[in-house]
Motif scaffolding. Structure first.
Motif, PDB file in Angstrom:
ATOM      1  N   VAL A 359      60.284  16.538  36.285  1.00 24.14           N
ATOM      2  CA  VAL A 359      59.475  15.677  37.135  1.00 24.14           C
ATOM      3  C   VAL A 359      60.071  14.285  36.955  1.00 24.14           C
ATOM      4  O   VAL A 359      59.831  13.613  35.970  1.00 24.14           O
ATOM      5  CB  VAL A 359      57.993  15.704  36.721  1.00 24.14           C
ATOM      6  CG1 VAL A 359      57.157  14.925  37.721  1.00 24.14           C
ATOM      7  CG2 VAL A 359      57.504  17.139  36.619  1.00 24.14           C
ATOM      8  N   LEU A 362      58.208  11.074  35.894  1.00 28.60           N
ATOM      9  CA  LEU A 362      57.510  11.053  34.620  1.00 28.60           C
ATOM     10  C   LEU A 362      58.503  10.698  33.519  1.00 28.60           C
ATOM     11  O   LEU A 362      59.716  10.855  33.665  1.00 28.60           O
ATOM     12  CB  LEU A 362      56.845  12.399  34.332  1.00 28.60           C
ATOM     13  CG  LEU A 362      55.632  12.749  35.203  1.00 28.60           C
ATOM     14  CD1 LEU A 362      54.981  14.032  34.721  1.00 28.60           C
ATOM     15  CD2 LEU A 362      54.611  11.629  35.211  1.00 28.60           C
ATOM     16  N   ARG A 365      59.044  11.414  27.444  1.00 26.96           N
ATOM     17  CA  ARG A 365      57.983  11.999  26.620  1.00 26.96           C
ATOM     18  C   ARG A 365      57.161  13.008  27.434  1.00 26.96           C
ATOM     19  O   ARG A 365      56.936  14.135  26.989  1.00 26.96           O
ATOM     20  CB  ARG A 365      57.053  10.884  26.112  1.00 26.96           C
ATOM     21  CG  ARG A 365      55.744  11.357  25.517  1.00 26.96           C
ATOM     22  CD  ARG A 365      54.883  10.199  25.035  1.00 26.96           C
ATOM     23  NE  ARG A 365      54.519   9.275  26.099  1.00 26.96           N
ATOM     24  CZ  ARG A 365      53.490   9.448  26.934  1.00 26.96           C
ATOM     25  NH1 ARG A 365      52.728  10.518  26.813  1.00 26.96           N
ATOM     26  NH2 ARG A 365      53.237   8.581  27.879  1.00 26.96           N
ATOM     27  N   GLU A 366      56.750  12.614  28.631  1.00 24.51           N
ATOM     28  CA  GLU A 366      55.885  13.499  29.417  1.00 24.51           C
ATOM     29  C   GLU A 366      56.615  14.767  29.838  1.00 24.51           C
ATOM     30  O   GLU A 366      56.029  15.850  29.871  1.00 24.51           O
ATOM     31  CB  GLU A 366      55.350  12.748  30.638  1.00 24.51           C
ATOM     32  CG  GLU A 366      54.309  11.709  30.262  1.00 24.51           C
ATOM     33  CD  GLU A 366      54.000  10.728  31.384  1.00 24.51           C
ATOM     34  OE1 GLU A 366      52.829  10.445  31.609  1.00 24.51           O
ATOM     35  OE2 GLU A 366      54.956  10.230  32.035  1.00 24.51           O
ATOM     36  N   LEU A 369      56.797  17.070  26.935  1.00 25.76           N
ATOM     37  CA  LEU A 369      55.472  17.561  26.583  1.00 25.76           C
ATOM     38  C   LEU A 369      54.972  18.656  27.529  1.00 25.76           C
ATOM     39  O   LEU A 369      54.093  19.443  27.166  1.00 25.76           O
ATOM     40  CB  LEU A 369      54.532  16.351  26.658  1.00 25.76           C
ATOM     41  CG  LEU A 369      53.131  16.445  26.144  1.00 25.76           C
ATOM     42  CD1 LEU A 369      53.187  16.626  24.644  1.00 25.76           C
ATOM     43  CD2 LEU A 369      52.385  15.156  26.486  1.00 25.76           C
ATOM     44  N   LEU A 370      55.513  18.696  28.743  1.00 30.51           N
ATOM     45  CA  LEU A 370      54.854  19.401  29.848  1.00 30.51           C
ATOM     46  C   LEU A 370      54.549  20.875  29.566  1.00 30.51           C
ATOM     47  O   LEU A 370      53.426  21.328  29.748  1.00 30.51           O
ATOM     48  CB  LEU A 370      55.690  19.254  31.124  1.00 30.51           C
ATOM     49  CG  LEU A 370      55.021  19.747  32.403  1.00 30.51           C
ATOM     50  CD1 LEU A 370      53.705  19.043  32.629  1.00 30.51           C
ATOM     51  CD2 LEU A 370      55.936  19.533  33.591  1.00 30.51           C
ATOM     52  N   PRO A 384      48.062  11.113  21.286  1.00 33.10           N
ATOM     53  CA  PRO A 384      49.204  10.235  21.591  1.00 33.10           C
ATOM     54  C   PRO A 384      50.213  10.082  20.448  1.00 33.10           C
ATOM     55  O   PRO A 384      51.419  10.163  20.706  1.00 33.10           O
ATOM     56  CB  PRO A 384      48.532   8.916  21.955  1.00 33.10           C
ATOM     57  CG  PRO A 384      47.217   9.325  22.519  1.00 33.10           C
ATOM     58  CD  PRO A 384      46.790  10.551  21.759  1.00 33.10           C
ATOM     59  N   MET A 388      54.224  11.123  20.687  1.00 35.76           N
ATOM     60  CA  MET A 388      55.370  10.268  20.402  1.00 35.76           C
ATOM     61  C   MET A 388      56.275  10.910  19.363  1.00 35.76           C
ATOM     62  O   MET A 388      57.498  10.850  19.456  1.00 35.76           O
ATOM     63  CB  MET A 388      54.892   8.895  19.892  1.00 35.76           C
ATOM     64  CG  MET A 388      54.194   8.066  20.941  1.00 35.76           C
ATOM     65  SD  MET A 388      55.192   7.828  22.405  1.00 35.76           S
ATOM     66  CE  MET A 388      56.340   6.593  21.806  1.00 35.76           C
ATOM     67  N   GLN A 389      55.634  11.531  18.358  1.00 39.89           N
ATOM     68  CA  GLN A 389      56.418  12.176  17.316  1.00 39.89           C
ATOM     69  C   GLN A 389      57.281  13.293  17.892  1.00 39.89           C
ATOM     70  O   GLN A 389      58.460  13.414  17.586  1.00 39.89           O
ATOM     71  CB  GLN A 389      55.479  12.751  16.260  1.00 39.89           C
ATOM     72  CG  GLN A 389      55.644  12.091  14.910  1.00 39.89           C
ATOM     73  CD  GLN A 389      54.460  12.359  14.007  1.00 39.89           C
ATOM     74  OE1 GLN A 389      53.536  13.087  14.365  1.00 39.89           O
ATOM     75  NE2 GLN A 389      54.486  11.774  12.834  1.00 39.89           N
ATOM     76  N   GLU A 406      59.607   6.333  26.892  1.00 39.11           N
ATOM     77  CA  GLU A 406      58.811   6.062  28.082  1.00 39.11           C
ATOM     78  C   GLU A 406      59.662   5.853  29.329  1.00 39.11           C
ATOM     79  O   GLU A 406      59.150   5.597  30.403  1.00 39.11           O
ATOM     80  CB  GLU A 406      57.925   4.832  27.850  1.00 39.11           C
ATOM     81  CG  GLU A 406      56.952   4.997  26.706  1.00 39.11           C
ATOM     82  CD  GLU A 406      56.161   6.296  26.813  1.00 39.11           C
ATOM     83  OE1 GLU A 406      55.669   6.608  27.910  1.00 39.11           O
ATOM     84  OE2 GLU A 406      56.063   7.014  25.800  1.00 39.11           O
ATOM     85  N   ARG A 424      61.920  20.393  26.276  1.00 42.41           N
ATOM     86  CA  ARG A 424      60.621  20.860  26.745  1.00 42.41           C
ATOM     87  C   ARG A 424      60.373  22.299  26.293  1.00 42.41           C
ATOM     88  O   ARG A 424      59.279  22.650  25.860  1.00 42.41           O
ATOM     89  CB  ARG A 424      60.560  20.801  28.265  1.00 42.41           C
ATOM     90  CG  ARG A 424      59.294  21.430  28.825  1.00 42.41           C
ATOM     91  CD  ARG A 424      59.373  21.660  30.300  1.00 42.41           C
ATOM     92  NE  ARG A 424      59.457  20.408  31.027  1.00 42.41           N
ATOM     93  CZ  ARG A 424      59.707  20.336  32.329  1.00 42.41           C
ATOM     94  NH1 ARG A 424      59.900  21.440  33.031  1.00 42.41           N
ATOM     95  NH2 ARG A 424      59.793  19.178  32.932  1.00 42.41           N
TER      96      ARG A 424
END
Lengths: 518, 344
Positions: A359, A362, A365-366, A369-370, A384, A388-389, A406, A424
């Motif tokens: 994506v 985004l 990080r995002e 994470l997804l 949060p 970040m970790q 970010e 991911r």
């Protein structure tokens, strides 16, 4: 006059057709091009080389009018030009064929070639003249196709030629090609190269960007190397052996991964993690069976369109199979259910990572994470600090080059985007990893990193399925290779019998190979 | 080891907020400069706030009161737009919701029951939209256009094509209530509470990430295991429920359900509020505070038209001009120009 101090050679010659001097382009937080000089002459094919993030694409975008430079000048045939839009660049004779072909798939081939410059009579488009002009443009490239048909119905190779025909139709002085071969197979590439050589001999100036070193050596006359937004130098191809080119691109000597012939696949057979039994879908893939054990990597080889990607998507459930079954660790996965596949430990990085993987808007990080968050569900968010970790962990361990976690993934280079996608999946600790062209369009350095990552994951006991058009990559990485042709399995090679020529022989249909499934 | 938290997002509520400030300043200038006018805060001035029957009144209070409808509609619309959808039927759902509540109330049912049924039916309307979009894969514009047109007919059927007036203190309180403990209209408090709940639901869970992933790249989200279709149905249900609440407020404001005019054209206002608040129509990003401020901007415009005595027939023109100004100020090329200037 010394346009570039570090230039190893300076041709004493007539004025270059295209001359770029001291171009500077800034992006927020990054200087993408730092006082870059670049010359290209009529009648030469000039390769622009560099790792991802070196500034090749930025320079091309400057030339095609997408990014007006902050400083510096561009001269074409001795006259200064300042293209501010792609249209202006084309008007002065700089024509660019981008990596993602920017044509209109739903329109006819003829309309695509003449778009914006249709022959008209009293404001109305003359259909016949349009067709004839398109046919002539394509014929000059040795292409004879139905120009009335929709562009989207033609294979990528034809679309590529249409893009070039369009460029030629506007009487380009300089033709710029960004990764023109990344979607072509060997035959199509050969044809493209013959066309380009022909155009060069007719006096066109061609600028060519490619990650395929072999192709650069086959085609180019000179090479300009960029690194970190700066020019490293310009060389005659003959004067720059491959290792020297790689050194110039990376600024360091690349150690090649050791040849991986002893795959250990004959040791006391470990658990069969992925079992595919008669999996198929009408008009997409004939029933196919395969098994991949823990710590094993299976290659899927074959031409583009042979069914490799289709097989991978059916296994993962991205498309629903209508026969056969997939078991992961013994548990059967319902057809067409991505969520079940993930829950059982399957992971899949698609061929087109921008369209189907990431994506882009985004953050790093995002995106990392997804998959984990999708599995936990919306109501069990990762806190949060943990987010970040997790992101920092993978940015470090996979050596993802990004300003921070970010940054939108859009701003990363191809190799780093691929690493984000891998991160991911690693975050959900898969047991079977299916990689479709993981190194496509990625530079030498990142490619080596991804290959060694695959080796590491295999050593940790993952089962890997690797699709690649780079046969040397399959030879280096895989202990077993399944070869597909015309949407069915046509052969299998194992261990030391895996060589580029053996794979090619099976693809070409030269005899059946022992161990074949069918 | 100290691990920093992800940074907060940039406030996209800035542009609609500046729009509101601009309108207030213009109004104040009119009051101040008009010969024989009320002055800056005199009676009748835009900034004048008086106590009427012990509750605050005035143009600013009106904005908060009637703005609640816009804010709630925008809150509902935001997740829909963030996932590349759009809901044109919210105005009609408002009419249905008001009609249901009024008819129930006239029929003697308790207020709680009327409210629950009205919002429930509005949510069902959203479910209908969601199924058309997500399961049958109709284009959102077309799918919700159906209910936009049909919904008003449904509302008229419910009320027998009458404007149904009701007398129910609890129902009326939703639109006209002034709590003793806070000098603000109840409807505005309700909108604020909904905003808070929505922000928590979206940002304190992973909902925001999943919605933005679906909006940013539906195929990538699906292949990462996100339940994209379910999420999309959910956004339309939420949008319908919000429109239901907005419909209750609109009905309570006039103590009647008007199936012909309730919520008319408000779908466009809601979409504008969302977009000016920083949620692009192309999806992939979600800004709830921006949408809420955008909603207030819409009401601020409407109230300005009333207080300046601009007739309803010409009011759309100045409204459109203000909208245009806000859009231009926030447009990408203009922002790039400003950024370049700032860099020098």
């Amino acid at each position: 006059m010394s346009p570039s101090i570090s230039s190893p050679i300076e041709r004493v010659e007539s004025t270059p057709t295209l001359s770029v001097r001291g171009v500077v382009v800034d992006f927020p937080g990054v200087r993408a091009l730092d006082r870059v000089d670049f010359d290209a002459h009529t009648g030469e094919i000039h390769a622009l080389m560099g790792e991802n993030g070196a500034g090749k694409s930025t320079l091309i975008n400057v030339l095609s009018g997408l990014y007006p430079p902050r400083e510096g000048t561009i001269h074409l045939d001795g006259r200064e030009i300042r293209p501010r839009t792609p249209r202006e660049a084309q008007a002065v004779g700089l024509s660019t064929v981008h990596q993602e072909i920017d044509l209109v798939p739903a329109m006819s081939v003829a309309d695509n070639i003449c778009l914006g410059r249709h022959p008209t009579r009293t404001g109305l488009i003359r259909q016949g003249a349009t067709r004839r002009r398109a046919e002539a443009a394509l014929a000059s490239l040795g292409m004879y196709v139905d120009v009335s048909g929709s562009l989207g119905d033609h294979p990528i190779a034809v679309q590529q030629m249409v893009a070039i025909a369009r460029a030629m139709d506007i009487d380009a002085r300089v033709l710029i090609l960004d990764e023109p071969t990344s979607s072509l197979d060997a035959t199509e590439t050969d044809h493209l190269f013959r066309v380009l050589q022909h155009l060069r001999d007719q006096g066109l100036c061609i600028v060519f960007v490619s990650h395929f070193l072999d192709q650069v050596y086959r085609l180019a006359d000179r090479i300009t190397v960029l690194r970190n937004g700066m020019k490293v130098g310009v060389w005659e191809v003959a004067a720059l052996p491959k290792p020297a080119l790689i050194e110039a691109m990376t600024g360091r000597t690349i150690e090649r991964e050791p040849q991986n012939t002893a795959s250990g696949s004959t040791d006391a057979a470990p658990e069969a993690l992925l079992e595919v039994d008669g999996l198929g879908r009408r008009a997409v893939l004939a029933p196919t069976s395969l098994t991949v054990r823990a710590g094993e990597s299976l290659g899927l080889a074959g031409l583009r369109g042979s069914g490799r990607t289709e097989l991978a998507r059916l296994i993962f459930g991205a498309d629903a199979a209508d026969e056969g079954q997939v078991r992961v660790g013994g548990a059967r996965i319902p057809a067409g259910s991505v969520r079940d596949a993930i829950a059982r430990g399957l992971a899949f990085t698609p061929e087109d990572r921008k369209a189907e993987g990431l994506v882009l808007d985004l953050s790093v990080r995002e995106n990392i994470l997804l998959a984990m968050q999708a599995r936990r569900g919306a109501l069990r968010p990762l806190r949060p600090p943990q987010q970040m970790q997790l992101a920092d962990h993978y940015i470090r361990s996979l050596n993802i080059r990004t300003p921070d976690a970010e940054t939108p993934v859009r701003n990363l280079s191809g190799g780093n985007q691929q690493k984000v996608l891998l991160a991911r999946w690693l975050a959900v600790q898969p047991r079977v990893l299916i990689l479709d062209e993981p190194t496509r369009g990625i530079d030498v350095g990142a490619r080596a990193e991804i290959e060694s990552l695959i080796a590491r994951l295999r050593a940790e006991g993952l089962a890997i399925v690797l699709i690649s058009s780079e046969l040397d990559e399959i030879v280096r990485t895989c202990g077993r290779v399944l070869i597909l042709r015309d949407r069915r399995t046509v052969g299998e090679l194992e261990g030391t019998r895996i060589t580029e020529s053996a794979i090619l022989a099976v693809i070409a249909g030269a005899g059946t190979v022992a161990g074949s499934h069918e | 080891m100290m691990v920093p938290s992800p940074p907060a997002r940039r406030p996209a509520a800035l542009w609609p907020a500046l729009g509101i400030a601009l309108l207030i300043i213009i109004n104040a200038l009119f009051d101040l400069l008009a010969p024989g006018g009320p002055g800056l805060v005199g009676p009748g001035a835009f900034l004048h706030v008086s106590l009427r029957d012990g509750v605050p009144a005035g143009a600013l209070i009106d904005i908060l009161n009637y703005g609640a409808t816009f804010v709630i509609l925008a809150l509902g619309m935001t997740p829909v737009i963030a996932t590349r959808g759009v809901d044109l039927s919210v105005g009609s759902i408002m009419a249905i919701s008001g009609a249901v509540a009024a008819t129930m109330s006239v029929g003697g049912r308790p207020a709680a029951e009327s409210i629950a049924l009205a919002v429930g039916i509005a949510a069902l309307c959203g479910l209908w939209n969601g199924v058309l979009v997500s399961v049958l894969r109709l284009q959102p514009f077309v799918a919700t256009l159906v209910l936009m047109v049909a919904g008003r007919g449904v509302a008229q059927m419910i009320t027998d094509s009458q404007i149904t007036t009701f007398h129910d203190a609890t129902l009326e309180y939703i639109g006209l209530g002034r709590p003793s403990w806070l000098p603000l209209p109840f409807s505005f408090i309700l909108a604020g509470a909904l905003l808070g709940v929505t922000i928590v639901a979206v940002r304190k869970t992973a909902l925001g990430l999943l919605l933005e992933a679906v909006g940013g790249n539906p195929e990538a989200a699906r292949l990462a295991g996100v339940r994209a279709r379910l999420l999309i149905v959910g956004t339309y249900v939420w949008c319908g429920a919000c429109a239901g609440v907005a419909g209750l407020i609109a009905a309570a404001n006039i103590k009647a359900a008007d199936p012909f005019h309730a919520g008319r054209n408000l779908e466009l206002a809601a979409i504008f509020a969302v977009v000016v608040g920083g949620t692009p129509l192309t999806g992939g990003r979600l800004n709830l505070v921006g949408a809420a401020v955008g909603g207030l901007l819409m009401q601020c415009l409407t109230t300005t038209m009333y207080t300046r005595n601009i007739g309803a027939d010409v009011a759309p023109l100045p409204q459109a001009l203000v909208i245009l100004a806000v859009c231009i100020a926030g447009a990408a090329p203009v922002r790039a120009m400003r950024a370049q200037k700032a860099a020098r």
